[in-house]
Design an enzyme around this catalytic site. Sequence first.
Site, PDB file in Angstrom:
ATOM      1  N   TYR A   1      18.701  -4.555  12.560  1.00  0.00           N
ATOM      2  CA  TYR A   1      18.055  -4.442  11.242  1.00  0.00           C
ATOM      3  C   TYR A   1      19.028  -5.016  10.209  1.00  0.00           C
ATOM      4  O   TYR A   1      18.670  -5.870   9.400  1.00  0.00           O
ATOM      5  CB  TYR A   1      17.725  -2.975  10.948  1.00  0.00           C
TER       6      TYR A   1
ATOM      7  N   SER B   1      18.243  -5.359   2.194  1.00  0.00           N
ATOM      8  CA  SER B   1      18.745  -3.990   2.389  1.00  0.00           C
ATOM      9  C   SER B   1      20.247  -3.974   2.164  1.00  0.00           C
ATOM     10  O   SER B   1      20.941  -4.956   2.459  1.00  0.00           O
ATOM     11  CB  SER B   1      18.456  -3.534   3.814  1.00  0.00           C
TER      12      SER B   1
ATOM     13  N   ARG C   1      -1.720  -5.257   5.280  1.00  0.00           N
ATOM     14  CA  ARG C   1      -2.108  -5.158   6.687  1.00  0.00           C
ATOM     15  C   ARG C   1      -3.410  -4.370   6.827  1.00  0.00           C
ATOM     16  O   ARG C   1      -4.252  -4.680   7.646  1.00  0.00           O
ATOM     17  CB  ARG C   1      -0.976  -4.439   7.435  1.00  0.00           C
TER      18      ARG C   1
ATOM     19  N   ALA D   1       8.698   5.091   5.452  1.00  0.00           N
ATOM     20  CA  ALA D   1       9.558   4.566   6.510  1.00  0.00           C
ATOM     21  C   ALA D   1      10.804   5.437   6.683  1.00  0.00           C
ATOM     22  O   ALA D   1      11.170   5.804   7.798  1.00  0.00           O
ATOM     23  CB  ALA D   1       9.961   3.128   6.189  1.00  0.00           C
TER      24      ALA D   1
ATOM     25  N   GLY E   1       5.257   2.932  -0.663  1.00  0.00           N
ATOM     26  CA  GLY E   1       6.695   2.745  -0.879  1.00  0.00           C
ATOM     27  C   GLY E   1       7.059   1.743  -1.961  1.00  0.00           C
ATOM     28  O   GLY E   1       6.465   1.696  -3.041  1.00  0.00           O
ATOM     29  N   ILE E   2       8.060   0.930  -1.640  1.00  0.00           N
ATOM     30  CA  ILE E   2       8.637  -0.004  -2.610  1.00  0.00           C
ATOM     31  C   ILE E   2       7.609  -1.061  -3.042  1.00  0.00           C
ATOM     32  O   ILE E   2       7.518  -1.419  -4.215  1.00  0.00           O
ATOM     33  CB  ILE E   2       9.903  -0.663  -1.990  1.00  0.00           C
TER      34      ILE E   2
ATOM     35  N   ASN F   1       8.199  -8.306   0.725  1.00  0.00           N
ATOM     36  CA  ASN F   1       8.606  -6.914   0.919  1.00  0.00           C
ATOM     37  C   ASN F   1       8.354  -6.397   2.336  1.00  0.00           C
ATOM     38  O   ASN F   1       9.205  -5.711   2.912  1.00  0.00           O
ATOM     39  CB  ASN F   1       7.844  -6.049  -0.108  1.00  0.00           C
TER      40      ASN F   1
ATOM     41  N   THR G   1       0.824  -1.222   0.000  1.00  0.00           N
ATOM     42  CA  THR G   1       0.000   0.000   0.000  1.00  0.00           C
ATOM     43  C   THR G   1       0.852   1.264   0.000  1.00  0.00           C
ATOM     44  O   THR G   1       0.326   2.364  -0.085  1.00  0.00           O
ATOM     45  CB  THR G   1      -0.956   0.035   1.212  1.00  0.00           C
TER      46      THR G   1
ATOM     47  N   LYS H   1      18.707  -8.446   8.018  1.00  0.00           N
ATOM     48  CA  LYS H   1      18.703  -8.408   6.544  1.00  0.00           C
ATOM     49  C   LYS H   1      19.841  -9.268   5.987  1.00  0.00           C
ATOM     50  O   LYS H   1      19.695  -9.887   4.923  1.00  0.00           O
ATOM     51  CB  LYS H   1      18.806  -6.966   6.049  1.00  0.00           C
TER      52      LYS H   1
HETATM   53  N1  LIG Z   1      13.191   2.750   1.956  1.00  0.00           N
HETATM   54  C1  LIG Z   1      14.441   2.361   2.126  1.00  0.00           C
HETATM   55  O1  LIG Z   1      15.389   3.176   2.123  1.00  0.00           O
HETATM   56  C2  LIG Z   1      14.771   0.912   2.310  1.00  0.00           C
HETATM   57  C3  LIG Z   1      16.124   0.554   2.344  1.00  0.00           C
HETATM   58  C4  LIG Z   1      16.444  -0.785   2.521  1.00  0.00           C
HETATM   59  C5  LIG Z   1      15.450  -1.736   2.617  1.00  0.00           C
HETATM   60  N2  LIG Z   1      14.135  -1.362   2.582  1.00  0.00           N
HETATM   61  C6  LIG Z   1      13.133  -2.418   2.708  1.00  0.00           C
HETATM   62  O2  LIG Z   1      12.092  -2.213   1.773  1.00  0.00           O
HETATM   63  C7  LIG Z   1      10.879  -2.790   2.280  1.00  0.00           C
HETATM   64  C8  LIG Z   1       9.744  -1.783   2.128  1.00  0.00           C
HETATM   65  O3  LIG Z   1      10.053  -0.600   2.811  1.00  0.00           O
HETATM   66  P1  LIG Z   1       9.523   0.845   2.376  1.00  0.00           P
HETATM   67  O4  LIG Z   1      10.660   1.759   2.551  1.00  0.00           O
HETATM   68  O5  LIG Z   1       8.840   0.773   1.066  1.00  0.00           O
HETATM   69  O6  LIG Z   1       8.482   1.134   3.560  1.00  0.00           O
HETATM   70  P2  LIG Z   1       7.050   1.802   3.592  1.00  0.00           P
HETATM   71  O7  LIG Z   1       6.822   2.166   5.013  1.00  0.00           O
HETATM   72  O8  LIG Z   1       6.858   2.859   2.552  1.00  0.00           O
HETATM   73  O9  LIG Z   1       6.081   0.607   3.192  1.00  0.00           O
HETATM   74  C9  LIG Z   1       5.982  -0.531   4.004  1.00  0.00           C
HETATM   75  C10 LIG Z   1       4.757  -1.346   3.623  1.00  0.00           C
HETATM   76  O10 LIG Z   1       4.684  -2.467   4.508  1.00  0.00           O
HETATM   77  C11 LIG Z   1       3.436  -2.459   5.194  1.00  0.00           C
HETATM   78  N3  LIG Z   1       3.632  -2.933   6.568  1.00  0.00           N
HETATM   79  C12 LIG Z   1       4.248  -2.285   7.580  1.00  0.00           C
HETATM   80  N4  LIG Z   1       4.191  -3.030   8.706  1.00  0.00           N
HETATM   81  C13 LIG Z   1       3.536  -4.167   8.371  1.00  0.00           C
HETATM   82  C14 LIG Z   1       3.149  -5.312   9.104  1.00  0.00           C
HETATM   83  N5  LIG Z   1       3.398  -5.440  10.402  1.00  0.00           N
HETATM   84  N6  LIG Z   1       2.498  -6.291   8.434  1.00  0.00           N
HETATM   85  C15 LIG Z   1       2.199  -6.172   7.118  1.00  0.00           C
HETATM   86  N7  LIG Z   1       2.523  -5.096   6.390  1.00  0.00           N
HETATM   87  C16 LIG Z   1       3.183  -4.103   7.006  1.00  0.00           C
HETATM   88  C17 LIG Z   1       2.955  -1.017   5.166  1.00  0.00           C
HETATM   89  O11 LIG Z   1       1.552  -0.954   5.299  1.00  0.00           O
HETATM   90  C18 LIG Z   1       3.453  -0.570   3.793  1.00  0.00           C
HETATM   91  O12 LIG Z   1       2.556  -0.965   2.773  1.00  0.00           O
HETATM   92  C19 LIG Z   1      11.191  -3.234   3.712  1.00  0.00           C
HETATM   93  O13 LIG Z   1      11.504  -4.610   3.714  1.00  0.00           O
HETATM   94  C20 LIG Z   1      12.435  -2.424   4.061  1.00  0.00           C
HETATM   95  O14 LIG Z   1      13.232  -3.044   5.048  1.00  0.00           O
HETATM   96  C21 LIG Z   1      13.776  -0.054   2.426  1.00  0.00           C
END
Ligand SMILES: NC(=O)c1ccc[n+]([C@@H]2O[C@H](COP(=O)([O-])OP(=O)(O)OC[C@H]3O[C@@H](n4cnc5c(N)ncnc54)[C@H](O)[C@@H]3O)[C@@H](O)[C@H]2O)c1
Length: 268
Positions: free
Chosen positions: A161, A148, A37, A198, A16-17, A91, A14, A165
């Site tokens: 973290y 990550s 979620r 995030a 980000g990535i 993800n 919903t 990862k």
């Molecule tokens: N953004 C970055 O810089 C970055 C860097 C390295 C790794 N990541 C990884 O990318 C992935 C996505 O992160 P993002 O930055 O897009 O975050 P984000 O916060 O934009 O999106 C996270 C998504 O996960 C869902 N979510 C959160 N907690 C949850 C739970 N308990 N159960 C089910 N769904 C849940 C949220 O509703 C949202 O849709 C993660 O695994 C994160 O560790 C992100």
Amino acid sequence: MKCEGKIALVTGCTSGIGKATMYKLLEEGADVYMLVRNLKRGKKLAEATEEKYPGKVSGVLYFECDKLETIESSIKEAYEDAGRIDIFINNAIGGASAAKDNLTVTETSHETCMGLMESILGVSAECARVVIPLMIAGGGGSIVNVSSSTGVQPDVSRTYYGVAKAAVNMLTQQIAVQYGRQGIRCNAVLPGFTVSKATEKAMPKEFKEAWLKHTLIRRLGTPQDQANAIVFLASDEASWITGHLMEVCGGYGLAANMYGDVVEPPKV
Ligand SMILES: NC(=O)c1ccc[n+]([C@@H]2O[C@H](COP(=O)([O-])OP(=O)(O)OC[C@H]3O[C@@H](n4cnc5c(N)ncnc54)[C@H](O)[C@@H]3O)[C@@H](O)[C@H]2O)c1
């Protein structure tokens, strides 16, 4: 289209990535199950895709990392509905509360350490445990773990973290080794600093600036940067790639530290 006719599941899509990946999968012709979620938000987003990709979001299913039983129930529901699973994007991570005092090794409690291992490694492991047999039953499939760059590059804080990862990276390769002959490919994308909800919340301005100084392509990542790599690895275009850990981080950390600290890029 790279994913025409594929059944794809994406967790946490919903924002980000995950959201960018879902859109990229739709653009490439996949039928997508959203594992989310917040069902209300998920359904609203699914409705918003209807005009451009009518009927291509096949289901919005309840998936909460911190409630392990919902991992199995949502994956099985998608499988029963579609009859197979071709692509699984792992993800979402849980444990938002555990992340709060994830600091240095000596500052972090045992509870926080174990909480992060559970909500990052534990969730990835549970997804894999459930989805692999279902993929094999359909002749194989492709899993992409969103890991990550901190899983390969030690950090000054946020210890567990990165440790969790790193464990996801090894899990990725274990899956590739153990199930490759049964048609499973498993790869990981290792994002660097990518603008999302995030990171906006968790990363101070100083961290962002320091990070950019050591990044060869001098900008922060976008969810689209990550989605492009994730969907490439998920698709048949990567059909001979497995066990690969792909950093998508603009070359962060590739150069010696002096690059960011004292050396100016050459003027051409
Ligand atoms: N953004 C970055 O810089 C970055 C860097 C390295 C790794 N990541 C990884 O990318 C992935 C996505 O992160 P993002 O930055 O897009 O975050 P984000 O916060 O934009 O999106 C996270 C998504 O996960 C869902 N979510 C959160 N907690 C949850 C739970 N308990 N159960 C089910 N769904 C849940 C949220 O509703 C949202 O849709 C993660 O695994 C994160 O560790 C992100």
